[in-house]
Design a protein around this motif. Structure first.
Motif, PDB file in Angstrom:
ATOM      1  N   ASP A 187       6.272   7.454  11.326  1.00  0.00           N
ATOM      2  CA  ASP A 187       4.974   6.474  11.158  1.00  0.00           C
ATOM      3  C   ASP A 187       6.053   5.118  11.760  1.00  0.00           C
ATOM      4  N   ILE A 188       6.858   4.944  12.340  1.00  0.00           N
ATOM      5  CA  ILE A 188       7.253   3.706  12.506  1.00  0.00           C
ATOM      6  C   ILE A 188       7.757   4.181  13.745  1.00  0.00           C
ATOM      7  N   GLU A 189       8.355   5.265  14.027  1.00  0.00           N
ATOM      8  CA  GLU A 189       8.984   5.554  15.129  1.00  0.00           C
ATOM      9  C   GLU A 189       7.792   5.548  16.415  1.00  0.00           C
ATOM     10  N   SER A 190       6.651   5.643  15.366  1.00  0.00           N
ATOM     11  CA  SER A 190       5.366   5.939  16.611  1.00  0.00           C
ATOM     12  C   SER A 190       5.075   4.904  16.817  1.00  0.00           C
ATOM     13  N   ALA A 191       4.831   4.004  16.155  1.00  0.00           N
ATOM     14  CA  ALA A 191       4.999   2.910  16.981  1.00  0.00           C
ATOM     15  C   ALA A 191       5.567   1.484  17.287  1.00  0.00           C
ATOM     16  N   LEU A 192       7.431   2.588  17.285  1.00  0.00           N
ATOM     17  CA  LEU A 192       8.383   1.756  18.638  1.00  0.00           C
ATOM     18  C   LEU A 192       8.583   2.155  19.292  1.00  0.00           C
ATOM     19  N   ASN A 193       7.817   4.144  19.773  1.00  0.00           N
ATOM     20  CA  ASN A 193       7.241   4.792  20.837  1.00  0.00           C
ATOM     21  C   ASN A 193       6.822   4.141  21.660  1.00  0.00           C
ATOM     22  N   ALA A 194       5.223   3.443  21.017  1.00  0.00           N
ATOM     23  CA  ALA A 194       4.286   2.886  21.401  1.00  0.00           C
ATOM     24  C   ALA A 194       4.647   1.511  22.244  1.00  0.00           C
ATOM     25  N   ALA A 195       5.588   0.711  21.841  1.00  0.00           N
ATOM     26  CA  ALA A 195       6.251  -0.678  21.929  1.00  0.00           C
ATOM     27  C   ALA A 195       7.329  -0.848  23.467  1.00  0.00           C
ATOM     28  N   SER A 196       7.886   0.829  23.424  1.00  0.00           N
ATOM     29  CA  SER A 196       8.852   0.988  24.393  1.00  0.00           C
ATOM     30  C   SER A 196       7.687   1.504  25.504  1.00  0.00           C
ATOM     31  N   LYS A 197       6.838   2.341  25.163  1.00  0.00           N
ATOM     32  CA  LYS A 197       6.615   2.822  26.556  1.00  0.00           C
ATOM     33  C   LYS A 197       5.307   1.221  27.354  1.00  0.00           C
ATOM     34  N   ILE A 198       5.308   0.842  26.713  1.00  0.00           N
ATOM     35  CA  ILE A 198       4.144  -0.937  27.413  1.00  0.00           C
ATOM     36  C   ILE A 198       5.213  -1.681  27.907  1.00  0.00           C
ATOM     37  N   GLY A 199       6.349  -2.068  27.438  1.00  0.00           N
ATOM     38  CA  GLY A 199       7.175  -2.868  28.094  1.00  0.00           C
ATOM     39  C   GLY A 199       7.149  -2.628  29.816  1.00  0.00           C
ATOM     40  N   ASP A 200       7.357  -4.256  30.132  1.00  0.00           N
ATOM     41  CA  ASP A 200       7.414  -4.060  31.659  1.00  0.00           C
ATOM     42  C   ASP A 200       7.742  -3.767  32.743  1.00  0.00           C
ATOM     43  N   ASP A 201       9.366  -3.345  32.358  1.00  0.00           N
ATOM     44  CA  ASP A 201      10.259  -2.449  33.200  1.00  0.00           C
ATOM     45  C   ASP A 201       9.877  -0.936  32.990  1.00  0.00           C
ATOM     46  N   ALA A 202       8.750  -0.524  32.372  1.00  0.00           N
ATOM     47  CA  ALA A 202       8.342   0.850  32.177  1.00  0.00           C
ATOM     48  C   ALA A 202       7.363   1.118  32.847  1.00  0.00           C
ATOM     49  N   LEU A 203       6.434   0.397  32.766  1.00  0.00           N
ATOM     50  CA  LEU A 203       5.452  -0.273  33.330  1.00  0.00           C
ATOM     51  C   LEU A 203       5.310   0.048  34.852  1.00  0.00           C
ATOM     52  N   GLN A 204       6.731  -1.163  35.464  1.00  0.00           N
ATOM     53  CA  GLN A 204       6.361  -1.253  36.499  1.00  0.00           C
ATOM     54  C   GLN A 204       7.185  -0.267  37.292  1.00  0.00           C
ATOM     55  N   GLN A 205       8.200   0.389  36.689  1.00  0.00           N
ATOM     56  CA  GLN A 205       8.268   1.887  37.345  1.00  0.00           C
ATOM     57  C   GLN A 205       8.007   2.792  37.173  1.00  0.00           C
ATOM     58  N   GLN A 206       6.553   2.825  36.433  1.00  0.00           N
ATOM     59  CA  GLN A 206       5.789   4.175  36.516  1.00  0.00           C
ATOM     60  C   GLN A 206       4.968   3.785  38.054  1.00  0.00           C
ATOM     61  N   ALA A 207       4.292   2.377  37.746  1.00  0.00           N
ATOM     62  CA  ALA A 207       3.870   2.030  38.563  1.00  0.00           C
ATOM     63  C   ALA A 207       3.969   1.856  40.019  1.00  0.00           C
ATOM     64  N   GLN A 208       5.535   1.239  40.131  1.00  0.00           N
ATOM     65  CA  GLN A 208       5.556   1.682  41.730  1.00  0.00           C
ATOM     66  C   GLN A 208       6.386   1.235  42.226  1.00  0.00           C
ATOM     67  N   GLY A 209       7.342   2.441  40.727  1.00  0.00           N
ATOM     68  CA  GLY A 209       8.830   2.527  41.391  1.00  0.00           C
ATOM     69  C   GLY A 209      10.181   2.121  41.365  1.00  0.00           C
ATOM     70  N   ARG A 210       9.648   0.781  40.561  1.00  0.00           N
ATOM     71  CA  ARG A 210      10.925  -0.335  40.874  1.00  0.00           C
ATOM     72  C   ARG A 210      10.154  -1.216  39.516  1.00  0.00           C
ATOM     73  N   LEU A 243       0.925  -1.100   0.295  1.00  0.00           N
ATOM     74  CA  LEU A 243       0.172   0.263   0.280  1.00  0.00           C
ATOM     75  C   LEU A 243       0.865   1.408   0.414  1.00  0.00           C
ATOM     76  N   HIS A 244       2.429   0.846   0.888  1.00  0.00           N
ATOM     77  CA  HIS A 244       3.226   2.384   0.161  1.00  0.00           C
ATOM     78  C   HIS A 244       1.990   3.640   1.524  1.00  0.00           C
ATOM     79  N   TRP A 245       1.808   3.676   2.686  1.00  0.00           N
ATOM     80  CA  TRP A 245       1.066   3.997   2.763  1.00  0.00           C
ATOM     81  C   TRP A 245       1.814   4.532   4.647  1.00  0.00           C
ATOM     82  N   LEU A 246       2.851   4.106   4.828  1.00  0.00           N
ATOM     83  CA  LEU A 246       3.843   4.754   5.709  1.00  0.00           C
ATOM     84  C   LEU A 246       4.619   5.946   5.803  1.00  0.00           C
ATOM     85  N   GLN A 247       4.163   6.571   6.599  1.00  0.00           N
ATOM     86  CA  GLN A 247       5.015   8.366   6.130  1.00  0.00           C
ATOM     87  C   GLN A 247       6.439   8.565   7.213  1.00  0.00           C
ATOM     88  N   PRO A 248       6.468   9.515   6.990  1.00  0.00           N
ATOM     89  CA  PRO A 248       7.896   9.516   8.220  1.00  0.00           C
ATOM     90  C   PRO A 248       7.708   9.665   9.139  1.00  0.00           C
TER      91      PRO A 248
END
Length: 289
Positions: free
Chosen positions: A229-252, A222-227
């Motif tokens: 876009d991939i970074e936005s998906a990678l950013n989403a993936a990075s924000k929902i890692g176990d380590d990031a979420l645990q650090q945010q929720a419980q500080g460790r 489809l050639h539907w990705l724009q500059p």
């Protein structure tokens, strides 16, 4: 992301709010199939929510039980069109891939709900987040989640939203390939589910990788990705890692309780699928995840 180019799926349904998302539901985890409550716990934690919220655990004596009554899902036409376009592109991608391997792909359905819904895996509320139920082969998505993705996880953009859908469809692919059964068999032999090296982490990372495979094939077609876009998906993936979420929720960070993998792992496996476009690149069950 020029998502308007996507093929529209006919498998998107808007929940009426009566709590009926599909299939019979029974108390005590009955009717779960393909690994039962353990597999459901894996799938119910896609965004580090409480998996027990997905089940009605009351003493019902085996009687059918209801989900928390939801509200009729109010879905604006553009959101439904977006979801239909993304789901349609996954249908085309996985249909072609399965056909190339001599297999037939069975399209999942996607239920847009609000507040609560009954599924063949049990009763779910908004707290569960997006999830896939193997019992009825449906992806469930609360209509408010996209806003939560932006507000809570600071992951904005159409391709970040598309990644969420593609990840859940990745679980459907695992279901069709028999991976759920293999995970359950390994669990029965004593393999650990939770933890940095557990089966849950490996299964979730594979769904991320399958999302990357979809992104590769849909972009070629489809050639539907724009500059950005991939970074936005990678950013989403990075924000929902176990380590990031645990650090945010419980500080460790507690690796022994990991269920989905670290931010770095989620990014790594999405990129592996996107860069190769091959399912063979997604064997997260071999070696270190």
């Amino acid at each position: 992301m020029d998502w308007q180019k996507g093929e529209r799926s006919e498998n998107v349904e808007v929940d009426s709010g009566d709590g009926d998302g599909g299939g019979p539901r029974f108390g005590g985890g009955r009717g779960l199939g393909l690994g039962g409550i353990v597999i459901l716990a894996i799938l119910g934690l896609v965004f580090f929510k409480d998996p027990t919220a997905l089940l009605n655990q009351g003493n019902t004596g085996g009687q059918q039980v209801s989900a928390p009554r939801g509200q009729p899902a109010q879905v604006d036409p553009q959101t439904k069109d977006f979801v239909s376009a993304i789901l349609g592109s996954t249908e085309k991608t996985w249909g072609d891939i399965f056909a190339a391997h001599g297999r037939q792909y069975v399209d999942p359905r996607l239920d847009l709900f609000s507040g609560g819904v009954n599924t063949a895996c049990g009763a779910a509320s908004t707290a569960v987040g997006p999830f896939y139920c193997p019992g009825d082969q449906k992806v469930y998505l609360d209509v408010a989640f996209f806003q939560e993705l932006e507000n809570r996880f600071h992951a904005a953009g159409d391709f970040a939203r598309a990644y969420v859908i593609a990840h859940e469809v990745g679980h459907h692919v695992q279901n069709l390939l028999g991976i759920f059964d293999q995970v359950e068999q390994a669990r029965r032999r004593g393999a650990p589910m939770e933890g940095a090296d557990g089966l849950s982490v490996r299964q979730e990372l594979q769904a991320d990788c399958f999302a990357g495979v979809w992104a590769n094939h849909s972009q070629q077609r489809l050639h539907w990705l724009q500059p950005g876009d991939i970074e936005s998906a990678l950013n989403a993936a990075s924000k929902i890692g176990d380590d990031a979420l645990q650090q945010q929720a419980q500080g460790r960070v507690v690796p022994d309780s990991f269920t989905h993998g670290t931010s770095a792992q989620r990014v790594k496996w999405f990129k592996a699928g996107f860069e190769s476009g091959e399912m063979s690149s997604c064997n997260t069950f071999a070696g270190q995840p």
